[in-house]
Write a protein that holds these residues in place. Structure first.
Motif, PDB file in Angstrom:
ATOM      1  N   ASN A  69    -113.916  84.269 -59.862  1.00  0.00           N
ATOM      2  CA  ASN A  69    -114.519  85.078 -60.909  1.00  0.00           C
ATOM      3  C   ASN A  69    -115.818  85.715 -60.432  1.00  0.00           C
ATOM      4  O   ASN A  69    -116.743  85.006 -60.022  1.00  0.00           O
ATOM      5  CB  ASN A  69    -114.832  84.227 -62.146  1.00  0.00           C
ATOM      6  CG  ASN A  69    -115.502  85.053 -63.232  1.00  0.00           C
ATOM      7  OD1 ASN A  69    -114.851  85.888 -63.857  1.00  0.00           O
ATOM      8  ND2 ASN A  69    -116.797  84.873 -63.431  1.00  0.00           N
ATOM      9  N   GLU A  70    -115.882  87.032 -60.501  1.00  0.00           N
ATOM     10  CA  GLU A  70    -117.112  87.782 -60.202  1.00  0.00           C
ATOM     11  C   GLU A  70    -117.833  87.286 -58.946  1.00  0.00           C
ATOM     12  O   GLU A  70    -118.994  86.888 -58.985  1.00  0.00           O
ATOM     13  CB  GLU A  70    -118.066  87.750 -61.406  1.00  0.00           C
ATOM     14  CG  GLU A  70    -117.524  88.500 -62.602  1.00  0.00           C
ATOM     15  CD  GLU A  70    -118.541  88.689 -63.731  1.00  0.00           C
ATOM     16  OE1 GLU A  70    -119.651  88.135 -63.646  1.00  0.00           O
ATOM     17  OE2 GLU A  70    -118.223  89.408 -64.691  1.00  0.00           O
ATOM     18  N   GLN A  71    -117.107  87.364 -57.844  1.00  0.00           N
ATOM     19  CA  GLN A  71    -117.699  86.965 -56.568  1.00  0.00           C
ATOM     20  C   GLN A  71    -118.961  87.776 -56.277  1.00  0.00           C
ATOM     21  O   GLN A  71    -119.942  87.264 -55.726  1.00  0.00           O
ATOM     22  CB  GLN A  71    -116.665  87.165 -55.458  1.00  0.00           C
ATOM     23  CG  GLN A  71    -117.109  86.651 -54.100  1.00  0.00           C
ATOM     24  CD  GLN A  71    -116.057  86.868 -53.036  1.00  0.00           C
ATOM     25  OE1 GLN A  71    -114.853  86.878 -53.335  1.00  0.00           O
ATOM     26  NE2 GLN A  71    -116.479  87.050 -51.804  1.00  0.00           N
ATOM     27  N   LEU A 122    -122.088  78.904 -73.963  1.00  0.00           N
ATOM     28  CA  LEU A 122    -123.374  78.903 -73.272  1.00  0.00           C
ATOM     29  C   LEU A 122    -123.485  80.136 -72.381  1.00  0.00           C
ATOM     30  O   LEU A 122    -122.671  80.329 -71.488  1.00  0.00           O
ATOM     31  CB  LEU A 122    -123.501  77.641 -72.399  1.00  0.00           C
ATOM     32  CG  LEU A 122    -124.722  77.610 -71.459  1.00  0.00           C
ATOM     33  CD1 LEU A 122    -126.026  77.494 -72.246  1.00  0.00           C
ATOM     34  CD2 LEU A 122    -124.620  76.462 -70.469  1.00  0.00           C
ATOM     35  N   SER A 123    -124.480  80.965 -72.646  1.00  0.00           N
ATOM     36  CA  SER A 123    -124.773  82.052 -71.721  1.00  0.00           C
ATOM     37  C   SER A 123    -125.585  81.412 -70.595  1.00  0.00           C
ATOM     38  O   SER A 123    -126.589  80.747 -70.859  1.00  0.00           O
ATOM     39  CB  SER A 123    -125.578  83.132 -72.454  1.00  0.00           C
ATOM     40  OG  SER A 123    -126.051  84.077 -71.551  1.00  0.00           O
ATOM     41  N   TRP A 124    -125.131  81.585 -69.367  1.00  0.00           N
ATOM     42  CA  TRP A 124    -125.687  80.816 -68.235  1.00  0.00           C
ATOM     43  C   TRP A 124    -127.209  80.706 -68.267  1.00  0.00           C
ATOM     44  O   TRP A 124    -127.756  79.616 -68.132  1.00  0.00           O
ATOM     45  CB  TRP A 124    -125.268  81.452 -66.897  1.00  0.00           C
ATOM     46  CG  TRP A 124    -123.797  81.567 -66.726  1.00  0.00           C
ATOM     47  CD1 TRP A 124    -123.013  82.657 -67.035  1.00  0.00           C
ATOM     48  CD2 TRP A 124    -122.897  80.566 -66.238  1.00  0.00           C
ATOM     49  NE1 TRP A 124    -121.689  82.379 -66.762  1.00  0.00           N
ATOM     50  CE2 TRP A 124    -121.592  81.117 -66.258  1.00  0.00           C
ATOM     51  CE3 TRP A 124    -123.072  79.261 -65.756  1.00  0.00           C
ATOM     52  CZ2 TRP A 124    -120.469  80.414 -65.834  1.00  0.00           C
ATOM     53  CZ3 TRP A 124    -121.947  78.558 -65.326  1.00  0.00           C
ATOM     54  CH2 TRP A 124    -120.666  79.132 -65.375  1.00  0.00           C
ATOM     55  N   LEU A 125    -127.844  81.858 -68.422  1.00  0.00           N
ATOM     56  CA  LEU A 125    -129.305  81.837 -68.378  1.00  0.00           C
ATOM     57  C   LEU A 125    -129.940  82.091 -69.741  1.00  0.00           C
ATOM     58  O   LEU A 125    -131.138  81.916 -69.906  1.00  0.00           O
ATOM     59  CB  LEU A 125    -129.813  82.878 -67.377  1.00  0.00           C
ATOM     60  CG  LEU A 125    -129.286  82.731 -65.938  1.00  0.00           C
ATOM     61  CD1 LEU A 125    -129.806  83.867 -65.078  1.00  0.00           C
ATOM     62  CD2 LEU A 125    -129.673  81.385 -65.338  1.00  0.00           C
ATOM     63  N   ASN A 126    -129.127  82.523 -70.714  1.00  0.00           N
ATOM     64  CA  ASN A 126    -129.692  82.910 -72.009  1.00  0.00           C
ATOM     65  C   ASN A 126    -129.404  81.937 -73.147  1.00  0.00           C
ATOM     66  O   ASN A 126    -129.580  82.261 -74.317  1.00  0.00           O
ATOM     67  CB  ASN A 126    -129.206  84.307 -72.390  1.00  0.00           C
ATOM     68  CG  ASN A 126    -129.748  85.354 -71.440  1.00  0.00           C
ATOM     69  OD1 ASN A 126    -130.952  85.537 -71.334  1.00  0.00           O
ATOM     70  ND2 ASN A 126    -128.869  86.018 -70.712  1.00  0.00           N
ATOM     71  N   GLY A 127    -128.923  80.778 -72.827  1.00  0.00           N
ATOM     72  CA  GLY A 127    -128.745  79.744 -73.834  1.00  0.00           C
ATOM     73  C   GLY A 127    -127.652  80.056 -74.844  1.00  0.00           C
ATOM     74  O   GLY A 127    -126.762  80.875 -74.596  1.00  0.00           O
TER      75      GLY A 127
END
Ligand code: GCO
Length: 488
Positions: free
Chosen positions: A166-168, A440-445
């Motif tokens: 996914n999205e390398q 969960l947004s990886w960096l945005n919680g």
């Protein structure tokens, strides 16, 4: 004018990723992944949020699949957590982990929902990161292949559609260039080396797939953003070409044609950051071709030529030092003059014609048609949109409903463009909206919500994590029922 209908067996789907929904981070023998460790580093994620519990899909998958069935979903894209299957990354298999995915797949099939299984959505086992630096070692090629073979063996009769990586482009850039994802590195040379190793892992695994799953279909999911020139100045048009080559063709040409684009490789080589190609690498890359292209589409990019000269290698250090991303997903430097070597061949600017989301992502439905058109003609493979959706703040009203008309508008505008693309001649087999439930947004919680189904929670998992279908859930149900025929 007249629009072609969506194909009869079009896969109307929704997507997710293991770390973003499962929780149960150490349940029933699961090992830690690099994300389990990274999210515990202070300051790396929004308010320190992590996926320890996420939306607890690991324990509530039956309830989630029941909601998918009720919606009439035709396909569900999810990823397998490698460290659930192989807690140490290699060696001993954790049967409980395999059983979890088998239960999920059986539940989907019982409801006539086609599983679309992603092998790698960014969560290499921490054990392999510790042992040999994860994707920076060629040992990861064999370990990934072993992991994939276990899944091929077990699920070959149940799962037809498989996504390799996914999205390398996104996880290598964020992990090795912007220091925004694990393994928290900022070194372009290492990024290009790791990326090459991942290309080899992708190719080797596709070869194994041919042997073990002869009737299945496999492809990568690429995060594709079409690059636009800021205006018609030839310098800017050339910059947009650079952007397209460095951000897109650099990966896609390898997946589909088994070789790096020549001009792009030469530029990296000149800068001393081209990957090391060993004997046999090119043959391996060329022996594996995907059956379809998965396309994750959120937005494109607009660029102009950079005023600074093509940098010489001595500048590299200095340029790196100044660099800071605003939103790392946008891969846009705060100071537009501060560039890493190869990206200095184009500078990102805002597109004056487009509105943005609350997180600054441009909203560009026509871009999905442009994307699919470019990809069809250059790569000539069937495509599946494996992600597309809107991250937004949603409000749960007192009567427990969520009126996400903005999400309906966003999705509708994009799906109409898909229909136009199909009419143009694009071979599209499915569309997986991102995402089914909030996640969960990886960096945005947890405050950045993408789902058709609302998860009742706060940032600390202090609520019951109840599932509540949003207005968009009923809208999509109707789209599926009518096979998109009302969208024009
Ligand atoms: C986010 C991102 C992700 C990605 C997805 C990529 O806000 O964290 O949007 O959800 O879209 O994981 O494959």
């Amino acid at each position: 004018g007249h629009l072609d209908p969506f194909p009869k067996n079009f896969l109307w789907g929704a997507a997710s990723a293991a770390y973003q929904i499962e929780g149960g981070w150490n349940a029933e023998g699961k090992g830690a992944s690099i994300w389990d460790q990274f999210t515990k580093i202070p300051g790396k994620t929004f308010e320190g949020t992590n996926g320890d519990v996420a939306v607890d899909h690991y324990h509530r998958y039956k309830e989630d699949v029941a909601l998918m069935a009720e919606m009439g979903l035709k396909a569900y894209r999810f990823s397998v957590a490698w460290s659930r299957i192989l807690p140490e990354g290699a060696g001993e298999v954790n049967e409980a982990g395999l059983q979890f995915y088998e239960n999920l797949i059986d539940e989907l099939l019982a409801h006539h929902i086609e599983p679309v299984l992603t092998l790698y959505h960014w969560d290499i086992p921490q054990a392999l990161q510790d042992k040999y630096n994860g994707w920076e070692s060629r040992q990861a090629i064999d370990d990934f292949d072993q992991y994939a073979r276990i899944l091929f063996d077990r699920f070959k009769d149940k799962v037809k559609y498989w996504v390799s990586f996914n999205e390398q482009n996104v996880f290598t850039a964020l992990g090795y260039r912007w220091q925004a994802h694990p393994p928290n590195v900022s070194d372009v040379k290492r990024m290009f080396e790791a990326n090459h190793i991942i290309n080899l892992a992708n190719a080797k695994t596709i070869q194994s797939f041919r042997e073990l799953v002869p009737n299945g279909q496999i492809g990568p999911s690429f995060g594709y953003g079409p690059m636009y020139s800021f205006d018609c100045s030839p310098d800017n048009v050339l910059a947009a070409l650079n952007g397209e080559e460095f951000q897109n063709h650099w990966w896609l040409d390898v997946y589909v044609h088994g070789k790096y684009p020549k001009v792009t490789f030469k530029q990296l080589d000149r800068l001393g950051i081209a990957p090391t190609i060993e004997a046999g690498d090119n043959a391996l890359l060329q022996a594996a071709k995907p059956d379809f292209l998965g396309v994750n589409y959120y937005h494109g990019g607009t660029v102009r030529a950079n005023e600074i000269e093509f940098p010489i290698q001595e500048n590299e250090q200095e340029l790196e030092k100044d660099f800071q991303a605003t939103d790392p997903y946008l891969m846009k430097p705060k100071d537009e003059q501060a560039q890493t070597p190869e990206t200095s061949m184009f500078t990102s600017v805002s597109n004056p014609h487009l509105e943005t989301t609350k997180w600054g992502w441009e909203i560009d439905p026509v871009g999905i048609r442009i994307a699919l058109r470019r990809l069809q003609n250059r790569y000539d493979l069937p495509m599946m949109v494996t992600e597309n959706g809107l991250g937004a703040y949603d409000e749960l009203k007192a009567d427990k409903t969520i009126d996400d008309d903005y999400r309906i508008q966003y999705l509708k505008d994009h799906v109409v463009e898909l229909r136009k693309a199909i009419t143009d001649g694009v071979e599209l087999i499915g569309y997986c909206a991102w995402s089914f439930t909030d996640l969960l947004s990886w960096l945005n919680g947890y405050q950045k919500r993408y789902g058709f189904v609302y998860i009742d929670r706060d940032e600390k998992d202090e609520k019951e994590l109840g599932r509540i279908p949003k207005k968009s859930y009923y809208w999509y149900k109707d789209v599926i029922e009518t096979n998109g025929s009302d969208l024009k």
